[in-house]
Design a protein around this motif. Structure first.
Motif, PDB file in Angstrom:
ATOM      1  N   ALA A 491      30.694   3.808  15.007  1.00  0.00           N
ATOM      2  CA  ALA A 491      31.461   4.627  15.942  1.00  0.00           C
ATOM      3  C   ALA A 491      32.599   5.326  15.230  1.00  0.00           C
ATOM      4  N   ASN A 492      32.819   6.582  15.586  1.00  0.00           N
ATOM      5  CA  ASN A 492      33.970   7.346  15.112  1.00  0.00           C
ATOM      6  C   ASN A 492      35.195   6.991  15.950  1.00  0.00           C
ATOM      7  N   TRP A 493      36.318   6.732  15.276  1.00  0.00           N
ATOM      8  CA  TRP A 493      37.585   6.434  15.960  1.00  0.00           C
ATOM      9  C   TRP A 493      38.469   7.662  15.751  1.00  0.00           C
ATOM     10  N   ILE A 494      38.510   8.534  16.770  1.00  0.00           N
ATOM     11  CA  ILE A 494      38.992   9.907  16.596  1.00  0.00           C
ATOM     12  C   ILE A 494      40.389  10.085  17.184  1.00  0.00           C
ATOM     13  N   PRO A 495      41.368  10.496  16.374  1.00  0.00           N
ATOM     14  CA  PRO A 495      42.706  10.789  16.920  1.00  0.00           C
ATOM     15  C   PRO A 495      42.740  12.151  17.610  1.00  0.00           C
ATOM     16  N   ASP A 496      43.649  12.304  18.542  1.00  0.00           N
ATOM     17  CA  ASP A 496      43.795  13.568  19.268  1.00  0.00           C
ATOM     18  C   ASP A 496      44.072  14.738  18.332  1.00  0.00           C
ATOM     19  N   GLU A 497      44.781  14.489  17.235  1.00  0.00           N
ATOM     20  CA  GLU A 497      45.112  15.570  16.301  1.00  0.00           C
ATOM     21  C   GLU A 497      43.843  16.228  15.767  1.00  0.00           C
ATOM     22  N   PHE A 498      42.831  15.429  15.518  1.00  0.00           N
ATOM     23  CA  PHE A 498      41.578  16.020  15.033  1.00  0.00           C
ATOM     24  C   PHE A 498      40.963  16.914  16.098  1.00  0.00           C
ATOM     25  N   MET A 499      40.945  16.471  17.360  1.00  0.00           N
ATOM     26  CA  MET A 499      40.345  17.276  18.423  1.00  0.00           C
ATOM     27  C   MET A 499      41.116  18.571  18.632  1.00  0.00           C
ATOM     28  N   ARG A 500      42.435  18.510  18.494  1.00  0.00           N
ATOM     29  CA  ARG A 500      43.215  19.744  18.614  1.00  0.00           C
ATOM     30  C   ARG A 500      42.851  20.733  17.516  1.00  0.00           C
ATOM     31  N   ARG A 501      42.622  20.215  16.330  1.00  0.00           N
ATOM     32  CA  ARG A 501      42.260  21.114  15.228  1.00  0.00           C
ATOM     33  C   ARG A 501      40.837  21.649  15.380  1.00  0.00           C
ATOM     34  N   VAL A 502      39.994  20.879  15.987  1.00  0.00           N
ATOM     35  CA  VAL A 502      38.651  21.390  16.303  1.00  0.00           C
ATOM     36  C   VAL A 502      38.778  22.577  17.258  1.00  0.00           C
ATOM     37  N   GLU A 503      39.596  22.422  18.260  1.00  0.00           N
ATOM     38  CA  GLU A 503      39.733  23.471  19.263  1.00  0.00           C
ATOM     39  C   GLU A 503      40.449  24.709  18.709  1.00  0.00           C
ATOM     40  N   SER A 504      41.323  24.498  17.738  1.00  0.00           N
ATOM     41  CA  SER A 504      42.056  25.646  17.181  1.00  0.00           C
ATOM     42  C   SER A 504      41.380  26.234  15.949  1.00  0.00           C
ATOM     43  N   PRO A 734      48.005   0.914  35.108  1.00  0.00           N
ATOM     44  CA  PRO A 734      47.047   1.839  34.493  1.00  0.00           C
ATOM     45  C   PRO A 734      47.114   3.253  35.055  1.00  0.00           C
ATOM     46  N   ILE A 735      47.256   3.397  36.351  1.00  0.00           N
ATOM     47  CA  ILE A 735      47.332   4.736  36.937  1.00  0.00           C
ATOM     48  C   ILE A 735      48.573   5.475  36.441  1.00  0.00           C
ATOM     49  N   ASP A 736      49.637   4.739  36.111  1.00  0.00           N
ATOM     50  CA  ASP A 736      50.856   5.370  35.618  1.00  0.00           C
ATOM     51  C   ASP A 736      50.747   5.773  34.147  1.00  0.00           C
ATOM     52  N   SER A 737      49.951   5.024  33.397  1.00  0.00           N
ATOM     53  CA  SER A 737      49.851   5.320  31.965  1.00  0.00           C
ATOM     54  C   SER A 737      49.114   6.624  31.692  1.00  0.00           C
ATOM     55  N   VAL A 738      48.449   7.171  32.695  1.00  0.00           N
ATOM     56  CA  VAL A 738      47.826   8.485  32.528  1.00  0.00           C
ATOM     57  C   VAL A 738      48.889   9.511  32.138  1.00  0.00           C
ATOM     58  N   GLU A 739      50.091   9.385  32.689  1.00  0.00           N
ATOM     59  CA  GLU A 739      51.160  10.335  32.383  1.00  0.00           C
ATOM     60  C   GLU A 739      51.625  10.217  30.931  1.00  0.00           C
ATOM     61  N   ILE A 740      51.551   9.016  30.351  1.00  0.00           N
ATOM     62  CA  ILE A 740      51.921   8.856  28.948  1.00  0.00           C
ATOM     63  C   ILE A 740      50.978   9.663  28.069  1.00  0.00           C
ATOM     64  N   LEU A 741      49.688   9.595  28.391  1.00  0.00           N
ATOM     65  CA  LEU A 741      48.706  10.371  27.631  1.00  0.00           C
ATOM     66  C   LEU A 741      48.913  11.860  27.840  1.00  0.00           C
ATOM     67  N   ALA A 742      49.162  12.242  29.068  1.00  0.00           N
ATOM     68  CA  ALA A 742      49.389  13.665  29.360  1.00  0.00           C
ATOM     69  C   ALA A 742      50.602  14.199  28.608  1.00  0.00           C
ATOM     70  N   ASP A 743      51.675  13.419  28.550  1.00  0.00           N
ATOM     71  CA  ASP A 743      52.869  13.852  27.827  1.00  0.00           C
ATOM     72  C   ASP A 743      52.575  14.023  26.339  1.00  0.00           C
ATOM     73  N   SER A 744      51.803  13.094  25.783  1.00  0.00           N
ATOM     74  CA  SER A 744      51.473  13.192  24.360  1.00  0.00           C
ATOM     75  C   SER A 744      50.669  14.455  24.060  1.00  0.00           C
ATOM     76  N   ARG A 745      49.876  14.883  25.020  1.00  0.00           N
ATOM     77  CA  ARG A 745      49.059  16.085  24.836  1.00  0.00           C
ATOM     78  C   ARG A 745      49.742  17.348  25.353  1.00  0.00           C
ATOM     79  N   GLY A 746      51.004  17.253  25.631  1.00  0.00           N
ATOM     80  CA  GLY A 746      51.726  18.420  26.107  1.00  0.00           C
ATOM     81  C   GLY A 746      51.258  18.885  27.465  1.00  0.00           C
ATOM     82  N   GLY A 747      50.822  17.955  28.277  1.00  0.00           N
ATOM     83  CA  GLY A 747      50.353  18.290  29.615  1.00  0.00           C
ATOM     84  C   GLY A 747      48.912  18.753  29.660  1.00  0.00           C
ATOM     85  N   ASP A 748      48.246  18.826  28.510  1.00  0.00           N
ATOM     86  CA  ASP A 748      46.876  19.320  28.449  1.00  0.00           C
ATOM     87  C   ASP A 748      45.905  18.165  28.671  1.00  0.00           C
TER      88      ASP A 748
END
Length: 994
Positions: A491-504, A734-748
């Motif tokens: 399994a690939n353990w993929i950080p968000d930074e890689f996905m952002r660079r894929v998209e950009s 758990p429902i609250d931690s969704v906002e932590i992820l959203a903040d890390s992604r700049g709301g995306d």
């Protein structure tokens, strides 16, 4: 309109009961066994006549003058003859000279018609056979007062070599009892079919199998016969167990067991302790109280697949003789889980009632080992392998110890330095992580969990590791075999930074972890910032080992490997960490074998091997046509959480780091199964907004009750050791931690945030009472335990509406009972429908007379766009503190489709994905299921080996191309191992989390 053969039509030679006349001789020395028991030389001419008359019945008499028809008949006759010659001819290696059963000849004729593509002719032939089978059954019925079996005077050969008269009355009573209360089943039909397998001198074992085989052959026409077969199997099991315990032949029907179960249970516990299999502590329970609490009638609720699976793989046995019966099995597990309770009898009864009701089922390791002398009850183990030779081989040894007693493993290999990295001790260069993965792979194969199932392990690697491209190739069938791991999941353990660079469309730099050691423990924004610093250092020439690639190119290589080999799976590091309740004490470095566990691991002197203890709620048992039964779900979840928490204290730990971690954090993983069945009960199609909404609301309720139950346990038993500082302690659910992820992604983050219940009250409750468990929820695949209780596995859509399921217990006809019920209501369930379902591999779409709403409701996995599965998973994920085993189905995969679906999973907040399943380029020949169900091991002491993995070369779209395959129907192993890119839907080699 399709025509059928009529009784006035001259019988085709291939379908008559009359003796075959010698024609041009019997090629290959073959003979045919007629229904009268006599034999006659094989005559291919009779097959030619049968095929001709089949075409004439559909195409009319004028077709007989067609040269095309004559040529086709010759071709089909030759094909049938060649197949039979391979099996039974003088040159056959398997059965030279053995007579061919007449039904086998007819099966091959029918198969040839189907393979030729002449659906109408094949259908007519099937109906003709069914008509005459019924006629023979009716003709065989004797006047009232006489035995329907027609076997008066037969002798039965016992195990001790003595013969006793066949007890016809008991056989008829047994079959009648098995059909009792099951609509649309008929005892006389089962008895008539049983007669065909009886003979003078039949053994006790064969006598037990005969009615089971008769009932299971009828499953394709009426799903309730699977319950009939299971009830008949119960009879053979009772005889085996009771005889073993008493030392003399004994039998008991279901009615008699109402009185006998309690004394049997006491004897069972005593014998289990005597055999050294049961924990002697069980004898300290009030066995009279527990025996009286057993519910014998629940033996009658199994499907045949479920009971056979328990018999073959779960029940205790002594030298192959099973002496554990179903209700004793559930009570044994319940006692094992209640052994440290204050009022252990009351809790054991509570646990027993939940398990035996099928409302909840514990995972396979718990079912295997609870109450035994080696109670390894945990399901999953996660480890981090350090960049040190001693630690690498200690980790491989730990893998072996953990796998020995049914554990599924997830290994984080990211810290191990990459190819070309400097080794200070030898002043040499590293060969990278792959050679060590090869050793781990071979260890998993060697340790096969006591023969019950193979050892199973998944290796994880972060996307920035310099060996990542070699890692992608581990499952390929080409290249250096010393750098391939054909049995290990990856399994690939993929950080968000890689996905952002894929998209950009940006570049991506690969490093060796010995030069960037802190990246392993960084997540979110901290990872991105530090990663950029290391890239700048590389640009300055300060890095010895690094390589720069286009992020999009690497992403494409990941998807290509996934498409071609099924691995590595796509999992996301940042959602798993940023939403982890335990981020204050460590980092989630990987998931587990089945990608639903997201727990902290660490290596070194204070090493922690993460452990999770699993069980699943049967969601189908908690819904009605009106929706979710909330109160029943609350009761189930409350008891289930207590059971899973008990596992942690009772569990036998084979490595110290697992004990240390489990007792400190106490994680459990409550999941669900039967999601597709729950949708059917409400009339909701899987590919619909209503299904996505139900996924959301049902998981919200389960999440609420699970968190509340763990908090209440904390009030009773105390908080888990590392509670302070956790998200729980700060009132972040758990429902609250969704906002932590959203903040890390700049709301995306495209993830729904809707809440319906009173979560504020629960937050305060958690803050004040604490939590007993660091993690509470995870949705496992449930491949085996869903079979036991007879529902669709996990959150999966229905795979096929009619197919043969293949697993370690044999081959089983599976029919979608919900579909059959709807078709019956609409007057559409008949022999033609059965034939059509077989011909079209369980798909409804090509069958014109089925209404569109029924087709939508019962759409199968590859008929549903994968985006629906992702949308439903995203809704569930917001409520879950861990993850879910999310299989994705793509009927005709291509690069664009895979790119879209995996980016969707990331954007909608899914933490992990599991197998990618695709349709195959081949179609397997099809014919009747009757009598061809394969192995039956109900009273066999020898387990059936798991089928060998099938290597598949995938193609982008299915095509109709028959292959050489002697199986008479598309089985699940063929449909799943040939259609999935990696493994079958029910894969006996991949069940450590079930």
């Amino acid at each position: 309109m399709t025509q059928t053969f009529t009784p006035t039509t001259p019988r085709p030679a291939g379908t008559t009961d009359e003796p075959a006349q010698p024609g041009s001789g019997a090629p290959h020395g073959m003979t045919v066994l007629r229904r009268t028991g006599t034999t006659a030389p094989f005559d291919a001419g009779r097959i030619s006549v049968a095929l001709t008359k089949a075409f004439l019945a559909v195409e009319g008499e004028s077709a007989g003058r067609s040269s095309r028809l004559r040529a086709q008949v010759i071709e089909l006759t030759d094909a049938v003859t060649a197949t039979l010659a391979r099996r039974y001819g003088a040159d056959s290696g398997s059965a030279p000279g053995r007579p061919i059963d007449l039904e086998e000849v007819q099966d091959q004729v029918e198969l040839a018609l189907m393979r030729s593509g002449d659906a109408a002719v094949a259908r007519a032939y099937i109906l003709y056979r069914e008509e005459h089978r019924r006629a023979r059954s009716e003709a065989s019925e004797l006047p009232a007062g006489e035995s329907v079996t027609g076997a008066a005077g037969f002798q039965v050969l016992g195990l001790d070599g003595t013969c006793t008269p066949l007890d016809l009355a008991r056989l008829e009573a047994l079959v009648t009892e098995a059909c009792d209360g099951l609509p649309d089943t008929d005892a006389a039909t089962v008895l008539a079919a049983t007669r065909d397998n009886l003979y003078d001198g039949i053994t006790t074992r064969e006598l037990g199998l005969a009615p089971i085989m008769a009932a299971r052959a009828l499953v394709e026409t009426e799903p309730a016969y699977t319950t009939v077969a299971a009830r008949l199997l119960n009879d053979t099991m009772r005889a085996e167990a009771l005889s073993f315990l008493s030392g003399r032949p004994e039998q008991a029907d279901a009615g008699e067991m109402a009185e006998r179960y309690a004394p049997y249970f006491r004897a069972f516990v005593a014998r289990g302790i005597e055999c050294g299999q049961l924990d002697p502590t069980l004898a300290e329970f009030d066995l009279d109280r527990l025996g009286d609490a057993l519910l014998p009638e629940r033996d009658g609720q199994f499907t045949f697949l479920g009971l056979q699976t328990l018999y073959d793989r779960y029940f205790l046995h002594s030298d192959g003789t099973r002496y554990e019966l179903p209700q004793a099995f559930f009570m044994r597990v319940a006692m094992g889980l209640a052994v440290r309770e204050i009022d252990r009898e009351a809790r054991a009864i509570e646990f027993y009632r939940l398990l035996s009701s099928f409302d909840f089922m514990a995972s396979t390791p718990t079912l295997f080992n609870a109450g035994t002398t080696r109670p390894q009850l945990s399901s999953c183990f996660l480890t981090t392998v350090d960049d040190d030779l001693d630690d690498i081989f200690q980790s491989i040894k730990n893998n072996a110890l953990l796998a020995k007693f049914s554990g599924g493993l997830g290994n984080d290999w990211t810290p191990v330095r990459g190819i070309g990295a400097h080794i200070k001790g030898t002043n040499g260069l590293s060969s990278g992580v792959v050679p060590f993965l090869k050793i781990a792979n071979d260890t998993a194969v060697a340790v096969n969990q006591g023969g019950k199932r193979k050892g199973a392990v998944c290796a994880y690697l972060e996307t920035w590791h310099v060996d990542i491209e070699e890692f992608l190739d581990l499952r390929r069938n080409t290249g250096d075999e010393r750098r391939r791991t054909h049995d290990m999941n990856t399994a690939n353990w993929i950080p968000d930074e890689f996905m952002r660079r894929v998209e950009s469309g940006a570049s991506w730099t690969l490093f060796s972890p010995d030069e960037v050691p802190d990246l392993h423990d960084l997540v979110g924004t901290a990872f991105s910032e530090r990663y950029a610093e290391y890239e700048a250092a590389a640009d300055r020439g300060e890095m010895r080992v690094f390589r720069r690639v286009a992020a999009l190119d690497l992403w494409r290589k990941m998807l290509t490997s996934l498409f071609e080999t099924g691995h590595p799976w796509i999992t996301f590091k940042d959602p798993c960490n940023l939403r982890s309740p335990q981020q204050h004490v460590g980092v989630v470095h990987s998931s587990n074998l089945c990608t639903e566990i997201t727990l902290n691991t660490r290596s070194g002197a204070e090493a922690e091997t993460a452990v999770c203890n699993l069980g699943s709620v049967n969601l189908a048992a908690h819904v009605t046509a009106d929706g979710l039964d909330v109160e029943r779900l609350r009761r189930t979840v409350t008891t289930a959480v207590r059971m899973l928490d008990n596992v942690i204290d009772i569990n036998m730990y084979t490595v110290p780091s697992a004990r240390r971690s489990n007792l400190r954090h106490r994680p459990i993983g409550l999941g669900l199964m039967g999601f597709a069945d729950a949708l059917y009960a409400q009339g909701i199609a899987y590919a619909s907004d209503a299904a996505v909404e139900f996924a959301d609301t049902s998981m919200e309720q389960l999440s609420y009750f699970a968190i509340a139950a763990s908090s209440d346990l904390a009030a009773e038993r105390g908080r888990y050791g590392s509670f302070e500082g956790s998200l729980w302690s700060r009132g972040i659910l758990p429902i609250d931690s969704v906002e932590i992820l959203a903040d890390s992604r700049g709301g995306d983050l495209d993830q729904d945030r809707t809440q319906r219940l009173d979560w504020d009250a629960l937050r305060q409750r958690v803050i004040s009472q604490g939590m007993r468990n660091s993690n509470v929820m995870a949705i496992a695949p449930t491949a085996t335990i869903s079979n036991i209780i007879g529902v669709a596995q996990s959150i999966e859509p229905t795979y096929r509406n009619l197919f043969v399921k293949s697993n370690m217990s044999g081959d089983f006809t599976v029919v979608n009972a919900a579909l059959v019920a709807v078709l019956k209501e609409r007057g559409l369930w008949d022999e033609v429908m059965v034939a059509d379902l077989k011909y079209f591999d369980g798909s409804l779409w090509p069958i014109d007379r089925i209404p569109d709403d029924v087709k939508q409701l019962f759409a199968t996995a590859f008929e549903i766009d994968g985006s629906w599965l992702v949308r439903a998973a995203s809704r569930r994920q917001k409520w879950i503190d861990q993850a879910q085993s999310l299989n994705l189905y793509v009927a005709a995969p291509n690069g664009r489709k895979l790119d879209e679906i995996y980016r969707l999973a990331w954007r909608t907040g899914c933490k992990t994905t599991y197998y990618l399943r695709s349709t195959s380029a081949t179609h397997v020949e099809k014919s009747t299921l009757r009598g061809t169900d394969g192995r039956l091991n109900a009273v066999s002491a020898t387990p059936v080996a798991a089928p060998a993995p099938v290597a598949v070369v995938p193609v982008p779209a299915p095509v109709a191309a028959p292959i050489a395959q002697e199986r008479p129907v598309r089985s699940e192993a063929e449909l799943a191992e040939a259609e999935a890119l990696a493994c079958s839907i029910e894969n006996p080699d991949c069940e450590a989390c079930q």
